[in-house]
Every structure is written in structure tokens, then in C-alpha cells.
Scaffold this motif. Structure first.
Motif, mmCIF file in Angstrom:
data_model
loop_
_atom_site.group_PDB
_atom_site.id
_atom_site.type_symbol
_atom_site.label_atom_id
_atom_site.label_comp_id
_atom_site.label_asym_id
_atom_site.label_seq_id
_atom_site.Cartn_x
_atom_site.Cartn_y
_atom_site.Cartn_z
ATOM 1 N N VAL A 347 59.025 -31.885 46.009
ATOM 2 C CA VAL A 347 59.057 -30.691 46.844
ATOM 3 C C VAL A 347 57.656 -30.326 47.317
ATOM 4 O O VAL A 347 56.655 -30.769 46.763
ATOM 5 N N GLY A 348 57.611 -29.499 48.355
ATOM 6 C CA GLY A 348 56.357 -28.920 48.801
ATOM 7 C C GLY A 348 55.506 -29.860 49.631
ATOM 8 O O GLY A 348 55.884 -30.989 49.952
ATOM 9 N N ARG A 349 54.341 -29.374 49.943
ATOM 10 C CA ARG A 349 53.395 -30.076 50.808
ATOM 11 C C ARG A 349 52.975 -31.420 50.241
ATOM 12 O O ARG A 349 52.946 -32.430 50.939
ATOM 13 N N LEU A 350 52.635 -31.439 48.960
ATOM 14 C CA LEU A 350 52.163 -32.683 48.344
ATOM 15 C C LEU A 350 53.318 -33.604 47.980
ATOM 16 O O LEU A 350 53.211 -34.822 48.116
ATOM 17 N N GLY A 351 54.393 -33.038 47.512
ATOM 18 C CA GLY A 351 55.519 -33.846 47.082
ATOM 19 C C GLY A 351 56.236 -34.551 48.212
ATOM 20 O O GLY A 351 56.861 -35.592 48.004
ATOM 21 N N THR A 352 56.142 -33.978 49.429
ATOM 22 C CA THR A 352 56.785 -34.612 50.590
ATOM 23 C C THR A 352 55.769 -35.123 51.605
ATOM 24 O O THR A 352 56.160 -35.617 52.667
ATOM 25 N N TYR A 353 54.494 -35.005 51.275
ATOM 26 C CA TYR A 353 53.404 -35.504 52.134
ATOM 27 C C TYR A 353 53.568 -35.016 53.582
ATOM 28 O O TYR A 353 53.560 -35.770 54.540
ATOM 29 N N ARG A 354 53.721 -33.696 53.705
ATOM 30 C CA ARG A 354 53.845 -33.061 55.018
ATOM 31 C C ARG A 354 53.027 -31.785 55.008
ATOM 32 O O ARG A 354 52.969 -31.099 53.987
ATOM 33 N N TYR A 355 52.425 -31.456 56.161
ATOM 34 C CA TYR A 355 51.740 -30.171 56.237
ATOM 35 C C TYR A 355 52.797 -29.099 56.481
ATOM 36 O O TYR A 355 53.542 -29.151 57.462
ATOM 37 N N LEU A 356 52.881 -28.121 55.589
ATOM 38 C CA LEU A 356 53.900 -27.085 55.674
ATOM 39 C C LEU A 356 53.260 -25.710 55.717
ATOM 40 O O LEU A 356 52.392 -25.400 54.911
ATOM 41 N N ASP A 357 53.719 -24.873 56.638
ATOM 42 C CA ASP A 357 53.341 -23.469 56.599
ATOM 43 C C ASP A 357 54.056 -22.804 55.430
ATOM 44 O O ASP A 357 55.060 -23.313 54.901
ATOM 45 N N MET A 358 53.569 -21.648 55.034
ATOM 46 C CA MET A 358 54.122 -20.990 53.856
ATOM 47 C C MET A 358 55.588 -20.626 54.011
ATOM 48 O O MET A 358 56.372 -20.752 53.060
ATOM 49 N N ASP A 359 55.977 -20.181 55.188
ATOM 50 C CA ASP A 359 57.377 -19.788 55.371
ATOM 51 C C ASP A 359 58.310 -20.986 55.254
ATOM 52 O O ASP A 359 59.396 -20.885 54.680
ATOM 53 N N VAL A 360 57.891 -22.140 55.765
ATOM 54 C CA VAL A 360 58.704 -23.350 55.661
ATOM 55 C C VAL A 360 58.766 -23.809 54.205
ATOM 56 O O VAL A 360 59.819 -24.248 53.720
#
Length: 390
Positions: A347-360
Motif C-alpha cells: 500500500v501507499g506511495r512506497l508500496g506501490t511505487y507511485r507518487y500519491l497526493d495525500m487525499d489519494v
């Protein structure tokens, strides 16, 4: 942060940031016993905030985080744990010895070209005299910028900043990084379009503390995850680096990281929260002045950060996934490993290797927790990813 006997089993969550806190609270309220571990000495991940003892300023320790969303459920969710005060992000940039407003808007265009155009005149001017309309299908960041704003605005506001931020020439970056060029033909200088925008009155860490203040949750800080820790738990939610879970056996995914040069100032240093520096000969990308992120507070003194971007080394905090061709190929291999694993969800930014905004991040965490509960009820396998990272 309390704990009690679990009625539905034990869950281990790696990471006490937004993903871990949201998933942990949801599952604890559903009757699971939740243990959250984090290698740092504080909760909140990169959203961590703390008050500076000398100035009283609320400092965004790992760089500023501004909450903005169109997701009403997420907005209502965060406001359950902390009051969000009105805040509009109005970014400035220094270029060619002047200060301009970002995103590029009618004021920026008129100031830059020393004109007094109306919206329709400015649109026509950019389209017919500036934009490179010979580029029909932009493939790179540079082509995307040249196609929609032209060489002069691109070189003044995008080229140098992008080179410093990503460590390569914009011609080497995909056009998708500049998904929609933020150019406005009016005087709106609000950086975001979203319906809901604000800042937590007492900082993000207080908000996350309240999320974690739930019967059934135990938090262990200064605790580095190892595979052996998963023994005895029904499921693991992993918000750490995807490649790190597999001990980097296929190689390391690429990230950019940030260095912060913090300094104090007696008074008001720059008069705004964010000042970008788009020219290559200025080594930092921007200066942030943290007291301006809380305009409802008054502080005589100030805390500022100069931000420097560079390639992340193994010991660095990863910020921005690079996701270029070679990284995507390696990511696909790690996704195969993850899908073959059992008992873990990334999960999250590191776990899915994607840049995510906080709301996402919060939206995906809520959906993941609900999806897990539903899978358990149906007796089906819990997937490694509730949102595909590729």
C-alpha cells in the motif's frame, strides 16, 4: 494509542504514515488486533509536523504537505480527526530578476511579455505566436511544454526547475509528467483546482495521533520490519518500499530524494509560503517559509527550508519514484514477486511505487481496508495490490 484483545485475528502494518493509520483504524474498529511498526522515532511518515520550540512555527519536517481534494468522503474523514483551516496555495517563482506568479496565469503572461492583454488576446498570443504547433503528438516533457506555452515561458519557468528536480534534461522525461500544463488565461493564482483545500490546524501528526488513538491498535516506533515479524499475524499491510520487502533481490527501484537546508529568520523572509527558483544556476529548487502555511497564526520569527533534489542513495529517504523505462521494467518484475507472495498487501506511495497526493493515499487506504474485510467475509484470497502499480 491503545490495544485490546482481538476478536477477528491479528494484523501487522508496516509504516505509521497515512496509509498505515487509516487501514489500522478501520481494521481495529472492525475487531482486528492491529500492530503498527515504523523504523522512525515518530508517526506520520513524511507528513510529520512539529512545532519549532524557539519560534512556535509549525514545521513540515519533510517538506510542505498541502491538503487538496475533490473527494468529499476523504475531506469529511480527515476533518473527523482534526479541524482543517482554509488555505490556498499561491506559489511564486523568481526568474530573470523578477518575481512571477504560478501557475502561469494571465498576470504571469502579461508581466513576462510586458503587455496588458485580455484573456482572449492572451490565448491567441500564446497559441499563434508562442506555442510550437508543429509538435502534434508531444512525447517528452520538453515537447509538451513547447507545444502549449512555447520556448520563452518553458525556459523561464519549467526547464531549469525540471532539470534540478529530476536530474536530467526535460527531453528525457515523458510528456505524462506534465499531464496538463497549468496555464490559466485569467488572474486565478490558486495552485490547485480542487473543491476542498486546507491545512490541519494543529498539524498532520496530531491528526494521525488521533487516528491511532483507538482500542485494538499498538504502535511500535524505532522498529525495522523483518520477514520473521510477520509470523503469528493473519495478514501484513506493507507501506515500505516494494523492492525493500524482497531485500532488493532484483535491484533497487529509482527515486529522487530531497535535502533540506533549514535556516531561521527574524521576521518575514519572503512574504509567501513557496518561492520557486527556475534557473539552473540556483542550486535549490525552492524556498519554503513554514509560518505562511498557517496564516491563522502569528509569529515574529520564521523557519525556512531550501530544497535540493538529487538521486536517492540506499540510506536516503525516497520521495519521488522515477518511473522511467528501466524502472518500470524492474517494477513489473517486483509486481510478479508480490502477486506470487501470500499474506501481504502493498500500500501507499512506497508500496506501490507511485507518487500519491495525500487525499489519494487516504482514499486507497480506505478502499483497501474495506476490500480486506470483504475478502475475509467471502473467504477469498486478499490481493497483493488493491490498486495496480503498473
Amino acid at each position: 494509542m491503545t490495544t485490546s484483545a482481538a476478536s477477528k485475528g491479528k494484523i501487522l502494518i508496516v509504516g505509521a504514515g497515512l496509509s498505515g493509520a487509516v487501514i489500522g483504524r478501520h481494521l481495529a474498529q472492525d475487531g482486528y488486533g492491529v500492530t503498527i511498526v515504523d523504523s522512525r522515532d515518530h508517526i506520520g511518515g513524511n507528513c510529520h509536523t512539529e512545532r519549532d520550540a524557539e519560534s512556535g512555527v509549525m514545521v513540515h519536517v519533510y517538506g510542505p504537505h498541502i491538503f487538496h481534494t475533490d473527494d468529499e468522503e476523504v475531506w469529511d474523514y480527515v476533518n473527523t480527526f482534526e479541524t482543517f483551516m482554509p488555505y490556498k496555495n499561491r506559489v511564486k517563482t523568481t526568474s530573470k530578476g523578477q518575481v512571477f506568479s504560478l501557475p502561469v496565469n494571465l498576470h504571469t503572461i502579461n508581466q513576462f511579455f510586458d503587455k496588458t492583454m485580455r484573456p482572449d488576446e492572451a490565448r491567441q498570443f500564446i497559441t499563434e505566436e508562442q506555442a510550437d504547433t508543429s509538435i502534434e503528438d508531444p512525447q517528452t516533457f520538453e515537447e509538451q511544454a513547447m507545444r502549449f506555452v512555447g520556448k520563452e515561458l518553458y525556459e523561464a519557468f519549467f526547464k531549469g526547475y525540471t532539470m534540478k528536480q529530476w536530474g536530467c534534461h526535460p527531453s528525457e522525461l515523458p510528456a505524462s509528467i506534465l499531464k496538463r500544463l497549468p496555464v490559466r488565461f485569467n488572474y486565478d493564482d490558486n495552485y490547485f483546482f480542487h473543491k476542498f483545500q486546507g491545512m490541519p490546524q494543529n498539524g498532520y501528526t496530531v491528526m494521525i495521533e488521533r487516528m491511532l488513538d483507538c482500542s485494538g491498535i499498538e504502535v511500535r516506533l524505532n522498529t525495522t520490519f523483518s520477514a520473521e515479524m510477520a509470523e503469528g499475524y493473519e495478514h501484513v499491510f506493507y507501506a515500505g518500499p516494494l523492492d525493500g520487502y524482497f531485500d532488493y533481490k532484483l535491484g533497487r527501484l529509482g527515486y529522487r530524494t530531497l535535502d533540506f537546508e533549514r535556516f531561521n529568520y527574524e521576521g518575514d523572509y519572503q512574504g509567501c509560503a513557496v518561492m520557486n527558483y527556475g534557473e539552473v544556476d540556483v542550486p535549490y529548487t525552492r524556498i519554503t517559509e513554514h509560518k505562511h502555511f498557517a496564516p491563522w497564526e502569528n509569529h515574529e520569527k520564521s523557519v525556512c527550508y531550501r530544497e535540493f533534489s538529487r538521486a536517492a542513495e540506499p540510506a536516503d529517504i525516497p520521495y519521488y519514484p522515477i518511473r522511467q523505462v528501466k524502472e518500470k521494467a524492474l517494477l513489473s518484475e517486483y509486481v510478479e514477486l508480490a502477486n506470487a507472495a501470500s499474506g501481504v498487501t502493498f500500500v501507499g506511495r512506497l508500496g506501490t511505487y507511485r507518487y500519491l497526493d495525500m487525499d489519494v493515499t487516504i482514499r486507497e487506504a480506505l478502499d483497501t481496508a474495506r476490500g480486506f474485510v470483504e475478502a475475509q467475509q467471502k473467504g477469498v484470497k486478499v490481493p497483493a495490490f488493491f490498486v495496480a502499480p503498473v
